[in-house]
Write a protein that holds these residues in place. Structure first.
Motif, PDB file in Angstrom:
ATOM      1  N   PHE A 127      43.159  48.944  39.296  1.00  0.00           N
ATOM      2  CA  PHE A 127      42.059  49.471  38.489  1.00  0.00           C
ATOM      3  C   PHE A 127      42.350  50.868  37.965  1.00  0.00           C
ATOM      4  CE2 PHE A 127      39.607  45.925  39.801  1.00  0.00           C
ATOM      5  CZ  PHE A 127      39.864  45.729  41.153  1.00  0.00           C
ATOM      6  N   THR A 128      41.865  51.099  36.748  1.00  0.00           N
ATOM      7  CA  THR A 128      41.940  52.430  36.152  1.00  0.00           C
ATOM      8  C   THR A 128      40.683  52.621  35.313  1.00  0.00           C
ATOM      9  OG1 THR A 128      43.151  53.877  34.656  1.00  0.00           O
ATOM     10  CG2 THR A 128      43.342  51.524  34.237  1.00  0.00           C
ATOM     11  N   GLY A 129      39.873  53.571  35.691  1.00  0.00           N
ATOM     12  CA  GLY A 129      38.604  53.795  34.997  1.00  0.00           C
ATOM     13  C   GLY A 129      37.749  52.545  35.026  1.00  0.00           C
ATOM     14  N   GLU A 130      37.326  52.094  33.853  1.00  0.00           N
ATOM     15  CA  GLU A 130      36.517  50.877  33.749  1.00  0.00           C
ATOM     16  C   GLU A 130      37.366  49.636  33.462  1.00  0.00           C
ATOM     17  OE1 GLU A 130      33.310  50.777  34.407  1.00  0.00           O
ATOM     18  OE2 GLU A 130      33.419  52.898  34.869  1.00  0.00           O
ATOM     19  N   LEU A 172      36.981  33.402  35.350  1.00  0.00           N
ATOM     20  CA  LEU A 172      37.256  34.832  35.194  1.00  0.00           C
ATOM     21  C   LEU A 172      36.179  35.569  34.386  1.00  0.00           C
ATOM     22  CD1 LEU A 172      41.108  34.681  34.509  1.00  0.00           C
ATOM     23  CD2 LEU A 172      39.922  35.098  36.662  1.00  0.00           C
ATOM     24  N   SER A 173      35.056  34.903  34.136  1.00  0.00           N
ATOM     25  CA  SER A 173      33.979  35.550  33.384  1.00  0.00           C
ATOM     26  C   SER A 173      33.420  36.730  34.166  1.00  0.00           C
ATOM     27  CB  SER A 173      32.854  34.546  33.111  1.00  0.00           C
ATOM     28  OG  SER A 173      33.344  33.407  32.442  1.00  0.00           O
ATOM     29  N   ASP A 174      32.831  37.691  33.429  1.00  0.00           N
ATOM     30  CA  ASP A 174      32.161  38.816  34.075  1.00  0.00           C
ATOM     31  C   ASP A 174      31.043  38.294  34.962  1.00  0.00           C
ATOM     32  OD1 ASP A 174      32.342  41.134  31.239  1.00  0.00           O
ATOM     33  OD2 ASP A 174      33.863  40.419  32.673  1.00  0.00           O
ATOM     34  N   ILE A 183      29.798  42.819  35.547  1.00  0.00           N
ATOM     35  CA  ILE A 183      30.945  43.494  36.153  1.00  0.00           C
ATOM     36  C   ILE A 183      32.177  42.611  35.970  1.00  0.00           C
ATOM     37  CG2 ILE A 183      31.911  44.439  38.276  1.00  0.00           C
ATOM     38  CD1 ILE A 183      29.109  44.875  39.285  1.00  0.00           C
ATOM     39  N   LYS A 184      33.317  43.237  35.656  1.00  0.00           N
ATOM     40  CA  LYS A 184      34.554  42.475  35.482  1.00  0.00           C
ATOM     41  C   LYS A 184      34.901  41.693  36.754  1.00  0.00           C
ATOM     42  CE  LYS A 184      36.882  45.310  31.988  1.00  0.00           C
ATOM     43  NZ  LYS A 184      37.212  44.163  31.096  1.00  0.00           N
ATOM     44  N   PHE A 185      35.601  40.598  36.545  1.00  0.00           N
ATOM     45  CA  PHE A 185      35.899  39.667  37.632  1.00  0.00           C
ATOM     46  C   PHE A 185      36.569  40.345  38.828  1.00  0.00           C
ATOM     47  CE2 PHE A 185      36.884  35.660  39.562  1.00  0.00           C
ATOM     48  CZ  PHE A 185      38.151  35.799  40.103  1.00  0.00           C
ATOM     49  N   LEU A 186      37.673  41.054  38.595  1.00  0.00           N
ATOM     50  CA  LEU A 186      38.383  41.676  39.709  1.00  0.00           C
ATOM     51  C   LEU A 186      37.572  42.812  40.324  1.00  0.00           C
ATOM     52  CD1 LEU A 186      42.102  41.814  38.496  1.00  0.00           C
ATOM     53  CD2 LEU A 186      41.027  40.148  40.007  1.00  0.00           C
ATOM     54  N   PHE A 190      36.999  42.605  44.235  1.00  0.00           N
ATOM     55  CA  PHE A 190      37.970  43.356  45.024  1.00  0.00           C
ATOM     56  C   PHE A 190      37.782  44.883  45.034  1.00  0.00           C
ATOM     57  CE2 PHE A 190      40.797  39.959  46.207  1.00  0.00           C
ATOM     58  CZ  PHE A 190      40.643  39.016  45.200  1.00  0.00           C
ATOM     59  N   LYS A 191      37.215  45.426  43.980  1.00  0.00           N
ATOM     60  CA  LYS A 191      37.167  46.880  43.871  1.00  0.00           C
ATOM     61  C   LYS A 191      36.287  47.483  44.962  1.00  0.00           C
ATOM     62  CE  LYS A 191      36.817  50.530  40.397  1.00  0.00           C
ATOM     63  NZ  LYS A 191      36.502  50.826  38.976  1.00  0.00           N
ATOM     64  N   GLY A 192      36.873  48.378  45.757  1.00  0.00           N
ATOM     65  CA  GLY A 192      36.131  49.056  46.814  1.00  0.00           C
ATOM     66  C   GLY A 192      35.959  48.249  48.085  1.00  0.00           C
TER      67      GLY A 192
END
Length: 509
Positions: A127-130, A172-174, A183-186, A190-192
């Motif tokens: 991840f980078t930014g948004e 893979l949809s939001d 929110i994006k799929f990944l 996974f983020k956080g």
């Protein structure tokens, strides 16, 4: 906490209460991390089992494709395409798991689940930014490639439910969070998140891919077994009463199907006379000049509104006078070990009581009829001699190949591809028959495996479902095709190893 001025004692009590709550929160966090670790262990164990089971099932499909060809060859091509796509995706996910575990040191051979609460590895890598980093986009691309390759391999409508499940699990949809924000799929998955939670999720991806592969092979085996029962799989065979004739003599015989059934009647036939009572095509013509003569024709069947032609052809030899014996197995082209093979030995134009035949294991002889029970070896030679009307003696020798009994056909509830309720499958037996084999041989099933979609393969001893098999069957859904394979058996009264029986299927309705 109450407001206002508090006594020192009350302040101490409140402070202890806050510490107690904090300790509870810490303990809960450790329990959750451990739970994710145990979940990952279960996925890892299931994945190892799926890899082994899928390889065994694919090997069985390959063996059937080599033996029976036809629909099994097509099914094997699809299964191998799915295997390749699954392996590529499975191995890629393994690199992601290694990325999660970077910097994590096992303790006593086991991951330290309770200390795997950081999300730094994937946060910094994906991840980078948004948006996503290059690595994050590679993850998305790998999933899209896997779905595209599976879609290409599973183009047939019979695989549509499996493909729909893949698209659903790897959508893979939001994703909308609880506040309704996209929110994006990944990011969503996974983020956080703690490292151990991400590891369990990636193991689940591998498990989903292996399950899809298993389901494809199961459906491929079941569908191919049904297709082999089609009329297009029959073989038309010319069977003459004898193979050599004098000039001017009637050539008699019949044309039969390789898997003859009295209910199997063609719409029409050319090159022979069709008996409307039995559906048999009979040969009735006059032998021509000396030499080899040909017989040819065609059956026409109607199946599902479509016309299916089956050509047949054969030859016979017209000879001027007896100079060689006609030795043929009454019921087959070879002789089988362990059973009495009926053999007819004749010389054209010579009475049966003037003909004699000998061979190891041969008995009888009345009216040219013998029984041959071959022993060891791969070939037996029958020597025939005859006394002609002029008193001269002629003789001939014919070698016959010796084969072991053929592989049985596996059946469930007496059918190759049965259908019914799950409760019906729980109570029926698994059998094996020597189909289209004209000798009385009893086959006893001693063991088999059963594969229910989404469940591990189960080995069952005997010919009926055991407790584990019945429990697995209860999980099957309507439309699931359950594959019964690796059927082992023995012959009654015959000391001979039984070849593995073919697979059979049961569709849940």
């Amino acid at each position: 906490m109450a407001g206002g001025k508090l006594t020192p004692r009350q302040k101490m009590i409140n402070l202890m209460y806050l510490v107690f709550i904090a300790m509870l929160a810490m303990n809960m966090s450790k329990e959750v991390l451990s739970a994710f670790g145990l979940m990952n262990e279960r996925f890892e164990e299931s994945n190892k089992s799926a890899v082994s089971n899928n390889q065994q099932m694919l090997g069985a499909l390959d063996a059937k494709a080599t033996e029976a060809k036809g629909e099994f060859e097509k099914a094997a091509v699809t299964a191998h395409q799915v295997e390749a796509a699954t392996k590529k995706f499975y191995d890629f996910v393994a690199t992601l798991k290694a990325e999660v575990l970077k910097g994590v040191e096992p303790e006593d051979g086991k991951l330290p689940y309770e200390s795997m609460d950081k999300a730094d590895n994937l946060n910094n890598s994906w991840f980078t930014g948004e948006g996503y980093t290059k690595r994050g986009n590679e993850v998305i691309a790998a999933i899209e490639t896997y779905k595209a390759e599976m879609k290409k391999a599973l183009s047939s409508k019979k695989y549509e439910p499996i493909l729909n499940e893949i698209n659903s699990k790897f959508d893979l949809s939001d994703v909308s969070n609880k506040e309704g924000i996209k929110i994006k799929f990944l990011d969503y998955h996974f983020k956080g998140f703690p490292a151990i939670a991400s590891l369990a999720k990636l193991s689940a991806w591998q498990n989903d891919a292996k399950k899809a592969e298993s389901d494809v092979i199961s459906v491929a085996l079941g569908k191919a077994a049904v297709e082999t029962a089609s009329y297009s799989k029959y073989q038309a065979i010319v069977v003459l009463d004898k193979n050599a004739y004098f000039s001017g003599e009637k050539v008699t015989g019949k044309v039969v199907l390789g898997r003859y059934d009295e209910n199997t009647k063609p719409e029409k036939v050319t090159g022979a006379v069709l008996d409307p009572a039995t559906g048999q095509a009979k040969i009735n013509l006059t032998a021509g000049a000396v030499g080899e003569q040909k017989i040819a024709g065609e059956f026409t069947f109607i199946e599902d509104g479509k016309t299916i032609p089956l050509k047949f052809n054969g030859t016979y030899v017209v000879v001027p006078r007896p100079n060689s014996a006609t030795i043929s197995a009454d019921k087959m082209n070879v002789v089988y070990r362990g059973v009495d093979n009926p053999i007819t030995v004749t010389f054209p134009g010579v009475a049966n009581d003037k003909v004699r035949a000998v061979a190891p294991g041969m008995s009888g002889g009345a009216n040219g009829k013998y029984n041959l029970k071959p022993g060891s070896g791969t070939e037996v030679v029958i020597t025939a001699s005859a006394t002609l009307p002029d008193g001269t003696t002629v003789s001939d020798k014919k070698p016959f190949r010796i084969k072991n009994l053929p592989a049985p056909t596996g059946k469930v509830r007496g059918e190759v591809a049965a259908k019914g309720s799950a409760s019906n499958l729980e109570s029926v037996s698994v059998s094996a028959d020597l189909e289209d084999f004209d000798f009385p041989v009893t086959v006893n099933v001693t063991q088999f495996t059963i594969k229910v979609p989404g469940q591990p393969t189960i080995v069952v001893n005997g010919n009926r479902m055991d407790g584990r098999a019945r429990s697995a069957i209860k999980t099957a859904k309507r439309g699931d095709v359950i594959v019964i394979n690796n059927i082992k058996a023995s012959f009654s009264g015959i000391q001979q190893a039984v070849k593995p029986a073919s697979a059979c299927t049961f569709e849940i309705q």
